[in-house]
Design a protein around this motif. Structure first.
Motif, short mmCIF file in Angstrom:
data_model
loop_
_atom_site.label_atom_id
_atom_site.label_comp_id
_atom_site.label_asym_id
_atom_site.label_seq_id
_atom_site.Cartn_x
_atom_site.Cartn_y
_atom_site.Cartn_z
N PRO A 12 50.88 44.35 51.26
CA PRO A 12 50.08 43.82 51.38
C PRO A 12 49.54 42.52 49.93
N GLY A 13 49.03 41.33 50.37
CA GLY A 13 48.74 40.39 49.00
C GLY A 13 47.86 39.27 49.34
N SER A 14 47.36 37.95 48.78
CA SER A 14 47.07 37.73 48.23
C SER A 14 47.78 36.26 49.71
N VAL A 40 47.03 40.11 54.44
CA VAL A 40 46.91 39.27 54.26
C VAL A 40 45.13 40.07 53.47
N ALA A 41 45.08 39.84 52.58
CA ALA A 41 43.19 40.81 51.45
C ALA A 41 42.91 39.62 51.69
N HIS A 42 41.20 40.33 52.60
CA HIS A 42 40.48 39.15 52.84
C HIS A 42 39.48 38.78 51.22
N THR A 45 37.53 41.21 48.59
CA THR A 45 38.73 42.44 47.70
C THR A 45 39.63 42.32 46.74
N GLN A 46 39.03 40.69 46.14
CA GLN A 46 40.02 40.03 44.90
C GLN A 46 38.68 39.22 44.39
N LYS A 47 39.43 38.68 42.93
CA LYS A 47 39.02 38.57 42.11
C LYS A 47 39.16 37.06 42.31
N GLU A 75 45.30 40.65 58.53
CA GLU A 75 44.03 40.64 57.28
C GLU A 75 43.05 41.88 57.83
N PHE A 76 42.33 42.27 56.26
CA PHE A 76 42.14 43.35 56.06
C PHE A 76 41.05 43.26 55.18
N ASP A 77 39.65 44.46 55.17
CA ASP A 77 38.78 43.69 54.26
C ASP A 77 39.10 44.87 53.81
N GLY A 78 38.21 45.77 53.34
CA GLY A 78 38.44 47.30 52.05
C GLY A 78 38.97 47.33 51.66
N LEU A 79 39.23 48.63 51.79
CA LEU A 79 40.47 49.37 51.20
C LEU A 79 41.80 49.90 52.17
N LEU A 80 42.81 49.00 51.00
CA LEU A 80 43.93 48.86 51.63
C LEU A 80 44.38 50.37 52.61
N ILE A 93 54.73 47.93 50.62
CA ILE A 93 55.89 46.97 50.28
C ILE A 93 55.51 46.37 48.69
N ARG A 94 56.23 46.24 48.00
CA ARG A 94 55.32 45.65 47.14
C ARG A 94 56.73 44.92 46.53
N GLY A 95 56.17 43.30 45.81
CA GLY A 95 57.96 42.73 45.23
C GLY A 95 56.87 43.08 43.43
N GLU A 103 52.44 47.03 35.26
CA GLU A 103 52.12 47.74 34.87
C GLU A 103 50.45 47.79 35.70
N TYR A 104 50.45 46.90 36.15
CA TYR A 104 49.84 46.04 36.78
C TYR A 104 49.97 46.93 38.94
N GLU A 105 51.41 46.85 38.83
CA GLU A 105 51.86 47.53 39.85
C GLU A 105 52.27 49.17 40.07
N LEU A 110 49.78 53.82 41.98
CA LEU A 110 49.65 55.68 41.83
C LEU A 110 48.04 55.73 41.96
N MET A 111 47.01 54.94 42.06
CA MET A 111 45.30 55.09 42.54
C MET A 111 45.69 55.23 44.06
N ASN A 112 46.49 54.50 44.56
CA ASN A 112 46.28 54.32 46.16
C ASN A 112 47.14 55.65 46.40
O1 PNS Z 1 48.55 39.46 46.05
P1 PNS Z 1 48.33 40.44 45.06
O2 PNS Z 1 46.77 39.78 45.25
O3 PNS Z 1 48.82 40.55 43.84
O4 PNS Z 1 47.79 41.50 46.35
C1 PNS Z 1 46.87 42.37 45.53
C2 PNS Z 1 46.02 44.00 46.88
C3 PNS Z 1 45.71 42.66 47.78
C4 PNS Z 1 47.20 43.89 47.23
C5 PNS Z 1 45.17 44.39 46.13
O5 PNS Z 1 44.31 44.16 45.67
C6 PNS Z 1 44.74 45.56 47.17
O6 PNS Z 1 45.20 46.34 48.51
N1 PNS Z 1 43.21 45.06 47.70
C7 PNS Z 1 42.59 45.93 48.49
C8 PNS Z 1 41.21 46.50 48.06
C9 PNS Z 1 42.10 47.84 47.40
O7 PNS Z 1 42.56 48.51 48.22
N2 PNS Z 1 41.74 47.62 46.40
C10 PNS Z 1 42.07 49.09 45.77
C11 PNS Z 1 43.85 48.73 45.21
S1 PNS Z 1 43.82 50.61 44.44
#
Ligand code: PNS
Length: 169
Positions: A12-14, A40-42, A45-47, A75-80, A93-95, A103-105, A110-112
């Motif tokens: 997932p990502g922008s 691709v996240a809508h 869901t992003q700042k 594409e997706f909207d809402g929670l991953l 998968i995250r790079g 820290e963010y990743e 863990l939250m997911n």
């Molecule tokens: O490429 P990015 O912008 O770092 O990707 C961030 C992304 C899209 C992976 C993250 O914001 C996301 O998963 N958004 C969907 C909403 C969601 O599930 N949020 C809770 C994440 S713990």
């Protein structure tokens, strides 16, 4: 008797826009999963504000992987977690480029998993030459007329030129 289940990962990502770093991560993931969904996240869901709209991002990613049947672009909207659960992907998968990403990743991973305990995140390191690369830097450099041809595939470069002009470099 054992059953063979397909291993499906979601990336997932922008992807605004897809860079050679993203492409590298997808190809590495294909080394150990059967299919990768590039998701691709809508924007909701992003700042961040976007440069390309979702349809353009999807088209650019599809062109990047036109030769790769194991890559699906969605594409997706809402929670991953909700999207992934519906599609059967239980691996994210995250790079991970640098310690600054960590820290963010780590928090997201863990939250997911808290939201869905079967949801595991796999971090992949890109090729060393893409460790400093980000889509936001590509957007900024291209918007200021700099040369980003080394960092994005030719079709992405063409889209950036269409948006900003061919630049000075
Ligand atoms: O490429 P990015 O912008 O770092 O990707 C961030 C992304 C899209 C992976 C993250 O914001 C996301 O998963 N958004 C969907 C909403 C969601 O599930 N949020 C809770 C994440 S713990």
């Amino acid at each position: 008797m054992s059953t063979v289940t397909e291993r499906v990962a979601i990336y997932p990502g922008s992807f605004d826009p897809i860079t050679k770093g993203h492409e590298d991560i997808v190809r590495r993931a294909l080394g150990f999963v059967d299919r990768v969904q590039v998701a691709v996240a809508h924007r909701r869901t992003q700042k961040k504000d976007g440069l390309f709209d979702i349809a353009q991002r999807l088209e650019l990613i599809r062109t990047s992987f036109a030769d790769e049947a194991a890559v699906e672009v969605v594409e997706f909207d809402g929670l991953l977690v909700d999207y992934a659960r519906r599609t059967g992907a239980n691996l994210i998968i995250r790079g991970l480029r640098a310690l600054s990403d960590f820290e963010y990743e780590f928090q997201m991973a863990l939250m997911n998993r808290q939201l869905w305990r079967e949801f595991e995140t796999v971090f992949l390191a890109p090729a060393a030459r893409w460790t400093f690369l980000s889509a936001s830097l590509v957007r900024e450099i291209a918007s200021l007329g700099g040369d980003v041809s080394e960092f994005v595939s030719p079709h992405v470069l063409a889209a950036l030129h269409e948006r900003f002009g061919p630049g000075t470099a």
